[in-house]
Design a protein around this motif. Structure first.
Motif, PDB file in Angstrom:
ATOM      1  N   ALA A 153      -2.955  -0.293  -1.287  1.00 49.68           N
ATOM      2  CA  ALA A 153      -1.848  -1.186  -1.653  1.00 49.68           C
ATOM      3  C   ALA A 153      -1.595  -2.181  -0.526  1.00 49.68           C
ATOM      4  O   ALA A 153      -1.890  -1.916   0.645  1.00 49.68           O
ATOM      5  N   ASP A 154      -1.059  -3.317  -0.877  1.00 54.74           N
ATOM      6  CA  ASP A 154      -0.756  -4.381   0.078  1.00 54.74           C
ATOM      7  C   ASP A 154       0.174  -3.864   1.177  1.00 54.74           C
ATOM      8  O   ASP A 154       1.268  -3.377   0.888  1.00 54.74           O
ATOM      9  N   PRO A 155      -0.234  -3.959   2.445  1.00 52.45           N
ATOM     10  CA  PRO A 155       0.606  -3.481   3.549  1.00 52.45           C
ATOM     11  C   PRO A 155       1.989  -4.141   3.571  1.00 52.45           C
ATOM     12  O   PRO A 155       2.978  -3.495   3.915  1.00 52.45           O
ATOM     13  N   GLU A 156       2.063  -5.416   3.182  1.00 52.63           N
ATOM     14  CA  GLU A 156       3.362  -6.107   3.175  1.00 52.63           C
ATOM     15  C   GLU A 156       4.297  -5.497   2.136  1.00 52.63           C
ATOM     16  O   GLU A 156       5.489  -5.339   2.375  1.00 52.63           O
ATOM     17  N   LEU A 157       3.741  -5.146   0.990  1.00 52.40           N
ATOM     18  CA  LEU A 157       4.546  -4.521  -0.054  1.00 52.40           C
ATOM     19  C   LEU A 157       5.000  -3.126   0.390  1.00 52.40           C
ATOM     20  O   LEU A 157       6.151  -2.739   0.167  1.00 52.40           O
ATOM     21  N   ILE A 158       4.115  -2.389   1.026  1.00 52.10           N
ATOM     22  CA  ILE A 158       4.498  -1.063   1.539  1.00 52.10           C
ATOM     23  C   ILE A 158       5.570  -1.219   2.613  1.00 52.10           C
ATOM     24  O   ILE A 158       6.542  -0.458   2.654  1.00 52.10           O
ATOM     25  N   GLY A 159       5.417  -2.204   3.494  1.00 56.59           N
ATOM     26  CA  GLY A 159       6.430  -2.449   4.523  1.00 56.59           C
ATOM     27  C   GLY A 159       7.784  -2.769   3.920  1.00 56.59           C
ATOM     28  O   GLY A 159       8.820  -2.280   4.386  1.00 56.59           O
ATOM     29  N   LEU A 160       7.787  -3.576   2.854  1.00 54.89           N
ATOM     30  CA  LEU A 160       9.034  -3.893   2.156  1.00 54.89           C
ATOM     31  C   LEU A 160       9.615  -2.642   1.504  1.00 54.89           C
ATOM     32  O   LEU A 160      10.825  -2.403   1.563  1.00 54.89           O
TER      33      LEU A 160
END
Length: 194
Positions: A153-160
């Protein structure tokens, strides 16, 4: 002509004010309570914080965030697997003592409490929470590159997601949920980090 020299450490008095803001929130904290906690007089206060309570609060948010974010970044950087550090932080919230139960996330509280009436403080809190999201994102990206995470999964989405959960678990904790229930909630939300 130079003014009177400061006889106090601004970082120390801001830290003392932060304790009051954490316990009472911005609106419920009086100037007298802040002055008593900081151990300084009105003249010294307004000399150091010309923007008054609002400036002090904003400095408090910045200092709190800098310290917390710095500790988190250092812990992640020094760990063999930064994801383990992130998980530990979330489990620590679930296990937190009663003294921290109602404090919640200082930055999240600032964002919610002042979002409609103080744009500058809202923007500061949002930026500082964004920094937390960036820390989570960077740790996820690094762990994916090292093969420590299966998820693609997109790291930015996981970070969010993690930043959102960070705020959410503090609110859920205020509902009086047991550490057992909070641990189960952490387990569920951190499945994304497998």
């Amino acid at each position: 002509m130079a003014g009177r020299p400061k006889i106090f450490d601004e970082n120390v008095v801001v830290e003392k004010a932060t304790s009051v803001f954490l316990d009472k929130c911005y609106d419920a904290t009086s100037a007298d309570e802040l002055l008593a906690a900081m151990g300084i007089g009105k003249g010294s206060f307004y000399l150091a914080f010309q923007g008054g309570k609002q400036e002090l609060y904003q400095r408090s948010l910045q200092q709190f965030s800098d310290r917390f974010s710095g500790k988190l970044e250092t812990a992640i950087a020094n760990a063999p697997n930064g994801i383990d550090v992130i998980k530990s932080y979330f489990y620590a919230i679930a296990e937190g003592n009663k003294a921290t139960k109602y404090r919640g996330c200082y930055l999240g509280n600032a964002l919610v409490q002042l979002s409609e009436k103080d744009n500058s403080t809202r923007e500061i809190a949002a930026r500082l929470l964004g920094r937390l999201q960036e820390i989570f994102t960077a740790a996820v990206r690094k762990a994916q590159a090292a093969g420590q995470l299966k998820t693609t999964a997109d790291p930015e989405l996981i970070g969010l997601h993690l930043c959102n959960f960070w705020n959410g678990i503090h609110v859920t904790k205020r509902m009086g949920k047991s550490p057992k229930a909070l641990r189960a909630l952490v387990d569920l939300n951190l499945q994304i980090l497998s």
